[in-house]
Design an enzyme around this catalytic site. Sequence first.
Site, PDB file in Angstrom:
ATOM      1  N   ASN A 257      34.544  33.905  31.944  1.00 47.86           N
ATOM      2  CA  ASN A 257      35.020  32.869  32.863  1.00 47.86           C
ATOM      3  C   ASN A 257      33.908  32.643  33.885  1.00 47.86           C
ATOM      4  O   ASN A 257      33.720  33.458  34.777  1.00 47.86           O
ATOM      5  CB  ASN A 257      36.310  33.372  33.533  1.00 47.86           C
ATOM      6  CG  ASN A 257      36.768  32.462  34.661  1.00 47.86           C
ATOM      7  OD1 ASN A 257      36.286  31.352  34.811  1.00 47.86           O
ATOM      8  ND2 ASN A 257      37.703  32.966  35.464  1.00 47.86           N
ATOM      9  N   TRP A 258      33.209  31.535  33.712  1.00 46.39           N
ATOM     10  CA  TRP A 258      32.053  31.275  34.586  1.00 46.39           C
ATOM     11  C   TRP A 258      32.462  30.822  35.976  1.00 46.39           C
ATOM     12  O   TRP A 258      31.639  30.740  36.874  1.00 46.39           O
ATOM     13  CB  TRP A 258      31.143  30.220  33.958  1.00 46.39           C
ATOM     14  CG  TRP A 258      30.446  30.650  32.702  1.00 46.39           C
ATOM     15  CD1 TRP A 258      30.600  31.831  32.024  1.00 46.39           C
ATOM     16  CD2 TRP A 258      29.470  29.887  31.968  1.00 46.39           C
ATOM     17  NE1 TRP A 258      29.783  31.851  30.920  1.00 46.39           N
ATOM     18  CE2 TRP A 258      29.081  30.673  30.857  1.00 46.39           C
ATOM     19  CE3 TRP A 258      28.910  28.632  32.134  1.00 46.39           C
ATOM     20  CZ2 TRP A 258      28.136  30.225  29.921  1.00 46.39           C
ATOM     21  CZ3 TRP A 258      27.970  28.190  31.207  1.00 46.39           C
ATOM     22  CH2 TRP A 258      27.592  28.986  30.119  1.00 46.39           C
ATOM     23  N   LYS A 259      33.729  30.447  36.130  1.00 45.80           N
ATOM     24  CA  LYS A 259      34.218  29.915  37.407  1.00 45.80           C
ATOM     25  C   LYS A 259      33.350  28.721  37.828  1.00 45.80           C
ATOM     26  O   LYS A 259      32.838  28.010  36.961  1.00 45.80           O
ATOM     27  CB  LYS A 259      34.268  31.029  38.460  1.00 45.80           C
ATOM     28  CG  LYS A 259      35.011  32.264  37.932  1.00 45.80           C
ATOM     29  CD  LYS A 259      35.372  33.264  38.975  1.00 45.80           C
ATOM     30  CE  LYS A 259      36.098  34.426  38.319  1.00 45.80           C
ATOM     31  NZ  LYS A 259      36.605  35.395  39.273  1.00 45.80           N
TER      32      LYS A 259
ATOM     33  N   HIS B 246      44.938  31.269  36.221  1.00 46.23           N
ATOM     34  CA  HIS B 246      44.054  32.266  36.840  1.00 46.23           C
ATOM     35  C   HIS B 246      44.483  32.450  38.297  1.00 46.23           C
ATOM     36  O   HIS B 246      44.919  31.506  38.949  1.00 46.23           O
ATOM     37  CB  HIS B 246      42.601  31.792  36.763  1.00 46.23           C
ATOM     38  CG  HIS B 246      41.633  32.849  37.210  1.00 46.23           C
ATOM     39  ND1 HIS B 246      41.404  33.119  38.540  1.00 46.23           N
ATOM     40  CD2 HIS B 246      40.875  33.718  36.497  1.00 46.23           C
ATOM     41  CE1 HIS B 246      40.533  34.118  38.622  1.00 46.23           C
ATOM     42  NE2 HIS B 246      40.196  34.503  37.399  1.00 46.23           N
TER      43      HIS B 246
ATOM     44  N   GLU C 267      42.908  32.628  40.928  1.00 45.84           N
ATOM     45  CA  GLU C 267      42.233  31.748  41.897  1.00 45.84           C
ATOM     46  C   GLU C 267      42.884  30.360  41.899  1.00 45.84           C
ATOM     47  O   GLU C 267      42.932  29.704  42.929  1.00 45.84           O
ATOM     48  CB  GLU C 267      40.729  31.677  41.579  1.00 45.84           C
ATOM     49  CG  GLU C 267      40.039  32.971  41.997  1.00 45.84           C
ATOM     50  CD  GLU C 267      38.809  33.342  41.194  1.00 45.84           C
ATOM     51  OE1 GLU C 267      38.249  32.478  40.495  1.00 45.84           O
ATOM     52  OE2 GLU C 267      38.399  34.520  41.269  1.00 45.84           O
TER      53      GLU C 267
ATOM     54  N   GLU D  59      45.121  40.491  35.001  1.00 46.71           N
ATOM     55  CA  GLU D  59      44.043  40.570  35.984  1.00 46.71           C
ATOM     56  C   GLU D  59      44.620  40.926  37.348  1.00 46.71           C
ATOM     57  O   GLU D  59      45.146  40.042  38.048  1.00 46.71           O
ATOM     58  CB  GLU D  59      43.303  39.234  36.087  1.00 46.71           C
ATOM     59  CG  GLU D  59      42.631  38.801  34.797  1.00 46.71           C
ATOM     60  CD  GLU D  59      41.488  37.833  35.078  1.00 46.71           C
ATOM     61  OE1 GLU D  59      40.353  38.135  34.696  1.00 46.71           O
ATOM     62  OE2 GLU D  59      41.744  36.783  35.694  1.00 46.71           O
TER      63      GLU D  59
ATOM     64  N   SER E 277      36.546  42.854  37.388  1.00 51.16           N
ATOM     65  CA  SER E 277      35.368  43.725  37.544  1.00 51.16           C
ATOM     66  C   SER E 277      34.962  44.455  36.267  1.00 51.16           C
ATOM     67  O   SER E 277      34.477  45.586  36.321  1.00 51.16           O
ATOM     68  CB  SER E 277      35.586  44.724  38.691  1.00 51.16           C
ATOM     69  OG  SER E 277      35.719  44.024  39.917  1.00 51.16           O
TER      70      SER E 277
ATOM     71  N   GLY F 104      34.474  37.788  34.591  1.00 50.86           N
ATOM     72  CA  GLY F 104      33.960  36.779  35.510  1.00 50.86           C
ATOM     73  C   GLY F 104      32.479  36.962  35.744  1.00 50.86           C
ATOM     74  O   GLY F 104      31.645  36.563  34.926  1.00 50.86           O
ATOM     75  N   GLY F 105      32.135  37.611  36.841  1.00 52.15           N
ATOM     76  CA  GLY F 105      30.741  37.754  37.263  1.00 52.15           C
ATOM     77  C   GLY F 105      29.789  38.207  36.164  1.00 52.15           C
ATOM     78  O   GLY F 105      28.703  37.631  35.982  1.00 52.15           O
TER      79      GLY F 105
HETATM   80  P1  PGA Z   1      35.321  39.411  37.704  1.00 54.24           P
HETATM   81  O1  PGA Z   1      36.346  38.192  37.483  1.00 54.24           O
HETATM   82  O2  PGA Z   1      34.949  39.913  36.344  1.00 54.24           O
HETATM   83  O3  PGA Z   1      34.155  38.788  38.424  1.00 54.24           O
HETATM   84  O4  PGA Z   1      36.040  40.440  38.505  1.00 54.24           O
HETATM   85  C1  PGA Z   1      37.310  38.237  36.479  1.00 54.24           C
HETATM   86  C2  PGA Z   1      38.111  36.969  36.464  1.00 54.24           C
HETATM   87  O5  PGA Z   1      38.399  36.413  37.522  1.00 54.24           O
HETATM   88  O6  PGA Z   1      38.486  36.475  35.381  1.00 54.24           O
END
Ligand code: PGA
Length: 251
Positions: free
Chosen positions: A12-14, A100, A102, A170, A214, A235-236
């Site tokens: 997930n590149w956001k 998600h 967010e 998550e 994470s 994500g990251g």
């Molecule tokens: P993260 O994000 O790996 O940067 O913690 C995960 C996500 O939000 O899907």
Amino acid sequence: MARARRPLIAGNWKMNGLASDSLALVKELAGGLKQAGWTDRELLVCPPATLVRTVADAVKGSGLLVGGQNCHAKASGAHTGDISAEMLKDAGAACVIVGHSERRSDCGETDAVVRAKAEAAWRAGLLPIVCIGETLAEREAGKTLAVLETQLKGSVPDGATAARLVVAYEPVWAIGTGKTPTVAEVAAAHAHIRKVLGGLTAEAAGVRLLYGGSVKGSNAAELLAAGDVDGALVGGASLNAAEFLAIAKAA
Ligand code: PGA
């Protein structure tokens, strides 16, 4: 009917990625996938909407899947700035992340909204990845499993099958923080999710459950080995080809 659950490693590149660096990233991923020759696991990248078609065109034939990060519940209409599941499909997406945390916190998405988006994904022929997860306050209050149950029942539409649904667990407090639950906590959450899914679909045993929050190369093996974990939503670390491939290798 239960079926084999092929691990899915989803990136997930956001709100990250411009065309040039994104193309370099997916070329590296496609190259890594080809070199490893994995057919026993799936790799998915979810770039921002502006890059779905660019990335999908660039990775065509590589086996790397492309998805969206969100979609509107409607197929088209007067919804300025929104993108429909049909549009994602048209751009080359195979999947879409819905609900998600967010989106739930930034945009006030409720379980009912997430459910409508998952139905929209089905309508368009996309595989929805339905995200659920507790906040830190909910965990500390001992409400984790109850929260997951409520979110799952509210967010998964009727008619789910193993082929048409992926659920991502998550924990909100683990996203982007470097903190993760223990392996036992992840396993307990996933076991509960699968049990609750049992009341929603006859194919609960075949639905893939991803852990997210994470995940990185160094902790992936441990987290992915937890009971009922069938992959990761990353994500990251998905913005770095070597890290993402290391996570895929651990699957
Ligand atoms: P993260 O994000 O790996 O940067 O913690 C995960 C996500 O939000 O899907």
